[in-house]
Design an enzyme around this catalytic site. Structure first.
Site, short mmCIF file in Angstrom:
data_model
loop_
_atom_site.label_atom_id
_atom_site.label_comp_id
_atom_site.label_asym_id
_atom_site.label_seq_id
_atom_site.Cartn_x
_atom_site.Cartn_y
_atom_site.Cartn_z
N GLU A 190 0.88 -1.16 0.00
CA GLU A 190 0.00 0.00 0.00
C GLU A 190 0.92 1.22 0.00
OE1 GLU A 190 -2.71 0.23 3.31
OE2 GLU A 190 -3.55 2.11 2.55
N ARG A 207 5.36 -12.89 10.17
CA ARG A 207 6.04 -11.64 9.87
C ARG A 207 7.48 -11.70 10.33
NH1 ARG A 207 2.20 -7.51 9.50
NH2 ARG A 207 3.77 -5.91 9.73
N LYS A 239 4.64 0.47 9.59
CA LYS A 239 4.71 1.76 8.90
C LYS A 239 4.10 2.88 9.74
CE LYS A 239 3.03 0.10 5.04
NZ LYS A 239 2.49 -0.07 3.69
P1 ATP Z 1 2.86 -2.39 8.26
O1 ATP Z 1 2.28 -3.45 9.13
O2 ATP Z 1 4.30 -2.12 8.50
O3 ATP Z 1 2.07 -1.14 8.25
P2 ATP Z 1 1.59 -3.39 6.00
O4 ATP Z 1 1.32 -4.84 6.10
O5 ATP Z 1 0.44 -2.50 6.28
O6 ATP Z 1 2.84 -3.01 6.82
P3 ATP Z 1 1.64 -3.39 3.16
O7 ATP Z 1 2.06 -2.31 2.26
O8 ATP Z 1 0.22 -3.76 3.22
O9 ATP Z 1 2.15 -2.99 4.60
O10 ATP Z 1 2.54 -4.67 2.97
C1 ATP Z 1 2.83 -5.26 1.74
C2 ATP Z 1 3.16 -6.70 1.96
O11 ATP Z 1 4.25 -6.84 2.87
C3 ATP Z 1 2.00 -7.45 2.58
O12 ATP Z 1 1.82 -8.64 1.86
C4 ATP Z 1 2.42 -7.71 3.98
O13 ATP Z 1 1.88 -8.93 4.46
C5 ATP Z 1 3.95 -7.78 3.86
N1 ATP Z 1 4.59 -7.42 5.13
C6 ATP Z 1 4.41 -6.29 5.84
N2 ATP Z 1 5.12 -6.33 6.97
C7 ATP Z 1 5.79 -7.49 6.99
C8 ATP Z 1 6.69 -8.14 7.91
N3 ATP Z 1 7.08 -7.55 9.03
N4 ATP Z 1 7.18 -9.36 7.58
C9 ATP Z 1 6.82 -9.95 6.44
N5 ATP Z 1 5.98 -9.42 5.54
C10 ATP Z 1 5.46 -8.21 5.80
MG MG Z 2 -1.28 -3.84 5.13
#
Ligand code: ATP
Ligand code: MG
Length: 550
Positions: free
Chosen positions: A33, A258, A268
């Site tokens: 995102e 994760r 984020k």
């Molecule tokens: P955050 O939790 O940091 O805000 P997010 O999941 O909202 O991150 P996205 O942009 O939706 O951020 O993430 C893109 C991809 O990265 C998703 O498929 C998510 O599952 C993966 N992802 C995010 N954080 C992690 C992590 N700590 N370890 C592994 N994969 C991750």
């Molecule tokens: Mg997300």
């Protein structure tokens, strides 16, 4: 390109699907995102998504999941692309936008309404919570559930045309208000939000919810295996329900744990707080676990990929130790970074028997074990800087490598020098030491069987470049800054995580380009900062040479 992972249960699933003929081509996607910069947690997903596609000769789409116009920004789009490329992955032609499917998503919502599987719910969100109930007790039927298909079609059309205020109603899936899984108790599919969208402008005032959008995006792109983090496990029944009801191509969602890292945070939203409250200097602050921060600090993409590979892919939640990551960075930097000499706590050495007007140039290897990395020339003159710690009045033991009066030491790549005298101020602090060179020992010759205990680094005072050094340490003082749920994680910020000092550098370092990496011999790994110029040299300390003792 990707290092082979230790354990990866997802690859086992994929291999079974290929063997059974369920799939003939593997398609994955990385769906960020664009509402922030990528962090090392995302790197795990990137390595998995792109790495899996590479391994099975399939493709991996980069898909911007831009369904929430509020938080999204073009700045992030560019940064995300830069970071993925830096990590060593490429989406080729396959870059997509969730927002390009808004028309189709709307069509699918209408299809669900026509099937009697979705309805417009005019309950305010807070009231709906009451209807939804708790995990242990079934919910109640919201009033809108009784609308006819025609009523729902008309209401949804009005939602789309802007008849209602933001938040006045939502489109809900009609699933099961008694389901033990709360995500199946008539979840929202569409909401009203008057917000300008970076791609679709003001075309829409309704936007699809993540759960509705994501499975449709995957389906439209022909994704075969849709990998996401464990928190989506409870959403999977909804993912499957929507695709089954629409009867469209059905990707398999697979969840993995994760990546978490000690002494930092990996969200984020939390990282944005640090940026907004000026607790760090922006997203690319070298203290941040963002990929741009790590790059600026001097960490390598290879070490990050290697780390993700070693951790493997499982469903076990854990926090990985930052020491492991740092040791992989050190291993990589030890192999790849050029050597240079820098003095961080200087005292002056005067070479009494060396002509005042002479400058010699010595050729030193850029790497002790890799001839192919070439050589550099280093100027030498009568006055040198050495580390304060390389002189002592009385050595504590015979391990001491530096000078004391009467001790002969090798000046790396130049001459042997013997300390003849020391000058101190009235407080007894050393201000300067005097040495005599063995002028026959140039470049290491003329040892005549003598044993020289130590080799120390030096910088010609006449040619030295003064640099700012930014010494980085861990961002937080606590291993898990989120462990105490009642505390604000920002209380645990390590106020000593950035310390600015200076150093005297070997002259050639001024001409470094931002991001050039070095091992300053006997000191640590350093990287020219993004703001480094020849006129204002700035180096970031990536890591000390060895892990500090615990
Ligand atoms: P955050 O939790 O940091 O805000 P997010 O999941 O909202 O991150 P996205 O942009 O939706 O951020 O993430 C893109 C991809 O990265 C998703 O498929 C998510 O599952 C993966 N992802 C995010 N954080 C992690 C992590 N700590 N370890 C592994 N994969 C991750
Ligand atoms: Mg997300």
């Amino acid at each position: 390109m990707t290092e082979e992972t230790k354990t990866n249960f997802i690859h086992d699933i994929i291999e079974a699907d290929l063997a059974s003929g369920k799939r003939t081509e593997i398609v994955t996607r990385f769906p960020p995102e664009p509402n922030g910069y990528l962090h090392i947690g995302h790197a795990k997903a990137i390595c998995l998504d792109f790495g899996t596609a590479e391994k099975y000769n399939g493709r991996c789409n980069l898909r911007f999941d831009d369904t929430n116009p509020d938080a999204e920004d073009e700045e992030y789009v560019q940064a995300i692309q830069d970071d993925i490329k830096w990590l060593g992955f490429d989406w080729g032609e396959n870059r997509y936008w969730a927002s390009n499917y808004f028309e189709q998503m709307h069509g699918y919502a209408v299809a669900l309404i026509k099937k009697g599987k979705a309805y417009v719910c005019q309950l305010p969100q807070a009231d709906f919570k009451e209807y939804r109930g708790a995990p242990t007790e079934p919910g109640k039927e919201p009033p809108g559930r009784k609308h006819s298909v025609e009523e729902n079609l008309a209401l949804f059309e009005q939602m789309k045309n802007g008849t209602f205020e933001d938040g006045a109603c939502v489109l809900r899936a009609r699933i099961d208000m008694a389901s033990p899984n709360l995500h199946l108790r008539d979840p929202a599919l569409y909401r009203i939000k008057r917000a300008h969208h970076h791609n679709t402008g003001d075309t829409w005032c309704i936007y699809p919810m993540y759960d509705f959008a994501h499975c449709i995006e995957d389906s439209l792109e022909g994704v075969t295996h849709s990998m996401c983090t464990l928190e989506f496990e409870v959403h999977r029944p909804l993912y499957d329900w929507i695709l089954n009801e629409l009867n469209i191509f059905h990707p398999q969602q697979i969840e993995f744990s994760r990546l978490n890292l000690t002494y930092t945070v990996m969200s984020k939203r939390k990282l944005l707080e640090l940026v907004n409250e000026n607790l760090v200097n922006g997203w690319d602050d070298p203290r941040m676990p963002t990929l741009c921060g790590m790059r600026r600090r001097g960490f390598t993409a290879a070490a990050i990929r290697n780390f993700c590979g070693i951790l493997g892919v499982t469903k076990v939640e854990s926090i990985s130790e930052i020491e492991l990551f740092e040791s992989l960075v050190r291993d990589d930097l030890n192999e790849t970074s050029f050597r240079a000499m820098a003095v961080i706590d200087p005292i002056k050495v005067v070479l009494e028997n060396y002509p005042a007007d002479l400058t010699e140039e010595f050729e030193l290897p850029n790497h002790p074990k890799k001839e192919e990395l070439g050589i550099r020339t280093v100027p030498f003159s009568r006055e040198l800087w050495i580390e304060r710690s390389d002189y002592i009045d009385v050595p504590p033991n015979n391990k001491f490598k530096g000078f004391f009066v009467g001790r002969e030491v090798r000046l790396r790549g130049a001459y042997l020098a013997t300390c003849t005298a020391v000058e101190k101020d009235s407080d007894g602090n050393v201000i300067q030491i005097q040495c005599d060179l063995d002028l026959d020992s140039k470049g290491g010759n003329g040892l005549d069987g003598r044993k020289v205990k130590g080799t120390i680094h030096w910088v010609s005072a006449l040619h030295a470049v003064d640099a700012e050094i930014r010494n980085y340490d861990r961002l937080f003082t606590e291993e898990n800054p989120l462990a105490d749920k009642d505390a604000d994680f920002k209380e645990f910020i390590n106020s000593a995580a950035l310390e600015i000092t200076t150093a005297k550098l070997e002259s050639g370092l001024a001409k470094s380009k931002p991001s050039d990496r070095f091992q300053f011999e006997r000191i640590g790994y350093f990287c020219a900062d993004l703001d480094h110029t020849e006129a204002t040299p700035i180096f970031n300390r990536t890591l000390t040479l060895r892990a500090p003792r615990k």
